[in-house]
Design an enzyme around this catalytic site. Structure first.
Site, PDB file in Angstrom:
ATOM      1  N   LYS A   1      12.465  -0.339   5.790  1.00 40.20           N
ATOM      2  CA  LYS A   1      11.907   0.282   4.581  1.00 40.20           C
ATOM      3  C   LYS A   1      12.985   1.142   3.957  1.00 40.20           C
ATOM      4  O   LYS A   1      13.873   1.631   4.662  1.00 40.20           O
ATOM      5  CB  LYS A   1      10.719   1.176   4.942  1.00 40.20           C
ATOM      6  CG  LYS A   1       9.795   1.457   3.771  1.00 40.20           C
ATOM      7  CD  LYS A   1       8.751   0.380   3.646  1.00 40.20           C
ATOM      8  CE  LYS A   1       7.952   0.517   2.375  1.00 40.20           C
ATOM      9  NZ  LYS A   1       6.813  -0.436   2.408  1.00 40.20           N
TER      10      LYS A   1
ATOM     11  N   ASP B   1       7.554  -1.582  -3.548  1.00 33.59           N
ATOM     12  CA  ASP B   1       6.521  -0.716  -2.971  1.00 33.59           C
ATOM     13  C   ASP B   1       6.170   0.268  -4.103  1.00 33.59           C
ATOM     14  O   ASP B   1       6.404  -0.072  -5.282  1.00 33.59           O
ATOM     15  CB  ASP B   1       7.052   0.001  -1.711  1.00 33.59           C
ATOM     16  CG  ASP B   1       5.947   0.684  -0.902  1.00 33.59           C
ATOM     17  OD1 ASP B   1       5.229  -0.007  -0.170  1.00 33.59           O
ATOM     18  OD2 ASP B   1       5.774   1.922  -1.023  1.00 33.59           O
TER      19      ASP B   1
HETATM   20  P1  NDP Z   1       2.307   1.178  -7.421  1.00 31.22           P
HETATM   21  O1  NDP Z   1       3.451   2.078  -7.691  1.00 31.22           O
HETATM   22  O2  NDP Z   1       2.156  -0.076  -8.187  1.00 31.22           O
HETATM   23  O3  NDP Z   1       0.929   1.989  -7.572  1.00 31.22           O
HETATM   24  C1  NDP Z   1       0.687   3.133  -6.833  1.00 31.22           C
HETATM   25  C2  NDP Z   1      -0.665   3.691  -7.228  1.00 31.22           C
HETATM   26  O4  NDP Z   1      -1.019   4.728  -6.324  1.00 31.22           O
HETATM   27  C3  NDP Z   1      -0.662   4.325  -8.597  1.00 31.22           C
HETATM   28  O5  NDP Z   1      -1.935   4.213  -9.160  1.00 31.22           O
HETATM   29  C4  NDP Z   1      -0.313   5.769  -8.290  1.00 31.22           C
HETATM   30  O6  NDP Z   1      -0.732   6.698  -9.264  1.00 31.22           O
HETATM   31  C5  NDP Z   1      -1.071   5.984  -6.991  1.00 31.22           C
HETATM   32  N1  NDP Z   1      -0.387   6.998  -6.203  1.00 31.22           N
HETATM   33  C6  NDP Z   1       0.852   6.921  -5.670  1.00 31.22           C
HETATM   34  N2  NDP Z   1       1.167   8.050  -5.036  1.00 31.22           N
HETATM   35  C7  NDP Z   1       0.103   8.843  -5.164  1.00 31.22           C
HETATM   36  C8  NDP Z   1      -0.179  10.147  -4.708  1.00 31.22           C
HETATM   37  N3  NDP Z   1       0.713  10.855  -3.993  1.00 31.22           N
HETATM   38  N4  NDP Z   1      -1.395  10.662  -4.994  1.00 31.22           N
HETATM   39  C9  NDP Z   1      -2.295   9.952  -5.727  1.00 31.22           C
HETATM   40  N5  NDP Z   1      -2.085   8.709  -6.187  1.00 31.22           N
HETATM   41  C10 NDP Z   1      -0.904   8.179  -5.902  1.00 31.22           C
HETATM   42  O7  NDP Z   1       2.369   0.888  -5.849  1.00 31.22           O
HETATM   43  P2  NDP Z   1       1.658  -0.274  -5.015  1.00 31.22           P
HETATM   44  O8  NDP Z   1       0.350  -0.633  -5.612  1.00 31.22           O
HETATM   45  O9  NDP Z   1       2.668  -1.323  -4.776  1.00 31.22           O
HETATM   46  O10 NDP Z   1       1.439   0.461  -3.606  1.00 31.22           O
HETATM   47  C11 NDP Z   1       0.224   1.132  -3.278  1.00 31.22           C
HETATM   48  C12 NDP Z   1       0.122   1.264  -1.766  1.00 31.22           C
HETATM   49  O11 NDP Z   1       0.127  -0.043  -1.180  1.00 31.22           O
HETATM   50  C13 NDP Z   1       1.262   2.013  -1.081  1.00 31.22           C
HETATM   51  O12 NDP Z   1       0.754   2.683   0.063  1.00 31.22           O
HETATM   52  C14 NDP Z   1       2.185   0.887  -0.617  1.00 31.22           C
HETATM   53  O13 NDP Z   1       2.997   1.281   0.475  1.00 31.22           O
HETATM   54  C15 NDP Z   1       1.149  -0.138  -0.200  1.00 31.22           C
HETATM   55  N6  NDP Z   1       1.604  -1.522  -0.108  1.00 31.22           N
HETATM   56  C16 NDP Z   1       2.209  -2.145  -1.170  1.00 31.22           C
HETATM   57  C17 NDP Z   1       2.596  -3.456  -1.065  1.00 31.22           C
HETATM   58  C18 NDP Z   1       3.174  -4.212  -2.210  1.00 31.22           C
HETATM   59  O14 NDP Z   1       3.406  -5.411  -2.051  1.00 31.22           O
HETATM   60  N7  NDP Z   1       3.407  -3.598  -3.353  1.00 31.22           N
HETATM   61  C19 NDP Z   1       2.440  -4.200   0.202  1.00 31.22           C
HETATM   62  C20 NDP Z   1       1.714  -3.489   1.226  1.00 31.22           C
HETATM   63  C21 NDP Z   1       1.343  -2.185   1.057  1.00 31.22           C
HETATM   64  P3  NDP Z   1       0.368   7.412 -10.204  1.00 31.22           P
HETATM   65  O15 NDP Z   1       0.873   6.326 -11.101  1.00 31.22           O
HETATM   66  O16 NDP Z   1      -0.367   8.488 -10.912  1.00 31.22           O
HETATM   67  O17 NDP Z   1       1.435   7.944  -9.281  1.00 31.22           O
HETATM   68  O1  2IT Z   2       4.437  -2.215   2.687  1.00 30.97           O
HETATM   69  C1  2IT Z   2       4.730  -3.413   2.474  1.00 30.97           C
HETATM   70  O2  2IT Z   2       4.393  -4.313   3.248  1.00 30.97           O
HETATM   71  C2  2IT Z   2       5.458  -3.741   1.242  1.00 30.97           C
HETATM   72  N1  2IT Z   2       5.714  -2.844   0.443  1.00 30.97           N
HETATM   73  C3  2IT Z   2       5.905  -5.141   0.980  1.00 30.97           C
HETATM   74  C4  2IT Z   2       7.174  -5.445   1.712  1.00 30.97           C
HETATM   75  C5  2IT Z   2       7.811  -6.772   1.409  1.00 30.97           C
HETATM   76  O3  2IT Z   2       8.911  -6.970   1.967  1.00 30.97           O
HETATM   77  O4  2IT Z   2       7.269  -7.587   0.679  1.00 30.97           O
END
Ligand code: NDP
Ligand code: 2IT
Length: 446
Positions: A126, A166
């Site tokens: 990561k 992420d």
């Molecule tokens: P994005 O940046 O697309 O979206 C993040 C969302 O979460 C936004 O709505 C953001 O709001 C909110 N958010 C982030 N930080 C905070 C905080 N501290 N407090 C409140 N709201 C918060 O990210 P993703 O959708 O990609 O990721 C979301 C989660 O999913 C994370 O935990 C990530 O690690 C996990 N994840 C993502 C994967 C992927 O493929 N993208 C894969 C597996 C897990 P705001 O815009 O106001 O900050």
């Molecule tokens: O938390 C996660 O699994 C991710 N942000 C996706 C990682 C990836 O390599 O696609």
């Protein structure tokens, strides 16, 4: 047994002072895995978990860049290369002001188990930066990404370490990062995943995490003889994961009542349908606006500033924002209001105290390392397609994703069965551990 676990955790804590998120992730795994190690001779006495909590390598670097006012800014860049026993390091990059060593080490540690569960050959890593893309112009984001990659490029590679997105890193950022890597190396390779489909990306990768968590949630419900059809679903976040989780819930006949961002949550008692979701996707992905703007467009909905949506009665909850966003009081409120199932889309969104409440109350609860593995799984499929120099169709990728989520569910059931209740946390931790531990044993003391 408790004494052995405590001794282990004391030793890890001693070496990792001031890393609360990392210790939280390690504690949960140790509580499940140490009793399993003690019962299984091949793992006992090998200090495998002690090796697994130590990253193979950590890279720290300066990221200087110039903003639109011509001012020089400095951020911090990181890559944690946690474990390569079963494949090259694989995991996302997070750009958010809260990024620090503890947060990235917890994410890298979780990633090792998650990637193992996918059945694909990927180790865990990561990275990221404390850079905040919010409010920055496209040009500023590009200059930052170019500077970040100007150092990161020497540590990664398609057979060494393959980053992806992420929080704060989506298609736009992956594009800028890929462009700079290609320029520096003079090579067009699958060094990043989440690429655009016309330049090596996989269909369904943007949707994969959100779709995957809903496929997993549906599996848990099927396991107790029900489904998402007609269920009220409360979701947090409104980024990549939340958007496509909402889309899949709607497709499967569920009712999406909430979405959120760091400003608060929206509650639409009529349900956020496909048309309303399209509005949110444009708002978030194109306008880069705030979720509260939804109530201007749909005035019958409510906006609750600075709150999380767990107070809204629901059947199913899917947290998709960030770590530790769902606390003990939220868990108790969800249970009191009749919630029967929680599928984590984010990484570690529920605190240990919240998970304890779900478990003692026998709520179906899937930890992120199992239920959000669809994203990295399709990243693995993107790597496979890049190696083949070939692209699979949407249906081919989606079918593979569904099968992988179903296999992960099955592994959790196999290792997490407890007198008729499936403890998915325990199942995911042990099933994820076994494959990595076996590989580490075979490869000697490394
Ligand atoms: P994005 O940046 O697309 O979206 C993040 C969302 O979460 C936004 O709505 C953001 O709001 C909110 N958010 C982030 N930080 C905070 C905080 N501290 N407090 C409140 N709201 C918060 O990210 P993703 O959708 O990609 O990721 C979301 C989660 O999913 C994370 O935990 C990530 O690690 C996990 N994840 C993502 C994967 C992927 O493929 N993208 C894969 C597996 C897990 P705001 O815009 O106001 O900050
Ligand atoms: O938390 C996660 O699994 C991710 N942000 C996706 C990682 C990836 O390599 O696609």
């Amino acid at each position: 047994m408790e004494k052995i676990i405590q001794q282990f955790l004391d030793e890890v804590k001693q070496r990792n002072q001031n890393e609360p998120e990392f210790m939280q992730a390690v504690t949960e795994v140790a509580e499940n895995v140490i009793p399993y190690i003690v019962k299984n001779d091949i793992y006992y006495g090998q200090n495998i978990l002690l090796r697994m909590v130590e990253p193979e390598r950590v890279v720290f670097f300066r990221v200087p860049w110039i903003d639109d006012q011509n001012e020089i800014k400095v951020n911090r860049g990181y890559r944690i290369e946690m474990n390569s026993a079963i494949g090259p390091y694989k995991g996302g990059l997070r750009f958010h002001p809260s990024v620090n060593l503890s947060v990235l080490k917890f994410l890298a540690f979780e990633q090792v188990f998650k990637n193992s569960l996918t059945t694909l050959p990927m180790g865990g890593g990561k990275g990221g930066s404390d850079f905040d893309p919010k409010g920055k112009s496209d040009k500023e984001v590009m200059r930052f990404c170019q500077s970040f990659m100007s150092e990161l490029f020497r540590h990664i590679g398609p057979n060494r370490d393959i980053p992806a997105g992420d929080i704060g890193v989506g298609g736009r950022e992956i594009g800028y990062l890929f462009g700079q890597y290609k320029r520096l190396k003079n090579e067009f390779t699958g060094v990043l995943t989440g690429k655009g489909v016309s330049w090596g990306g996989s269909l369904i990768r943007p949707e994969a995490t959100g779709y995957g968590v809903v496929y997993f949630t549906q599996k848990m419900l099927e396991n107790i003889g029900t489904s998402l059809e007609g269920k009220k679903v409360v979701l947090s976040g409104s980024g990549n994961v939340a958007q496509y989780a909402a889309e899949k819930v709607i497709q499967l006949g569920g009712i999406v009542n909430t979405l959120s961002d760091s400003g608060g949550y929206i509650y639409d008692r009529d349900g956020i349908n496909s048309e309303k979701l399209k509005y949110i996707m444009d708002l978030k992905n194109i306008k880069r606006g705030r979720i509260e703007e939804y109530i201007k467009q749909y005035p019958t909905a409510e906006f609750h500033a600075k709150k999380t949506p767990w107070e809204i009665p629901c059947d199913v909850a899917i947290p998709c924002a960030t770590q530790n966003e769902l606390h003990k009081e939220d868990a108790l409120m969800l249970i009191k209001n009749g919630c029967v199932c929680v599928g984590e889309g984010a990484n570690m969104p529920s605190t240990p105290e919240a998970i304890h409440e779900f478990t003692v109350n026998k709520i179906l609860f899937a930890p992120g390392k199992a239920s959000n593995a669809g994203g990295v799984a399709v990243s693995g499929l993107e790597m496979a397609q890049n190696s083949l120099r070939y692209n699979w169709t949407r249906d081919e990728v989606d079918t593979r994703l569904k099968n992988i989520m179903s296999d992960i569910h099955q592994s959790c059931v196999e290792y997490g069965q407890e007198d008729g209740y499936v403890n998915y946390v325990k199942g995911a931790n042990i099933a994820g551990f076994v494959k990595v531990a076996d590989a580490m044993l075979a490869q000697g003391v490394v």
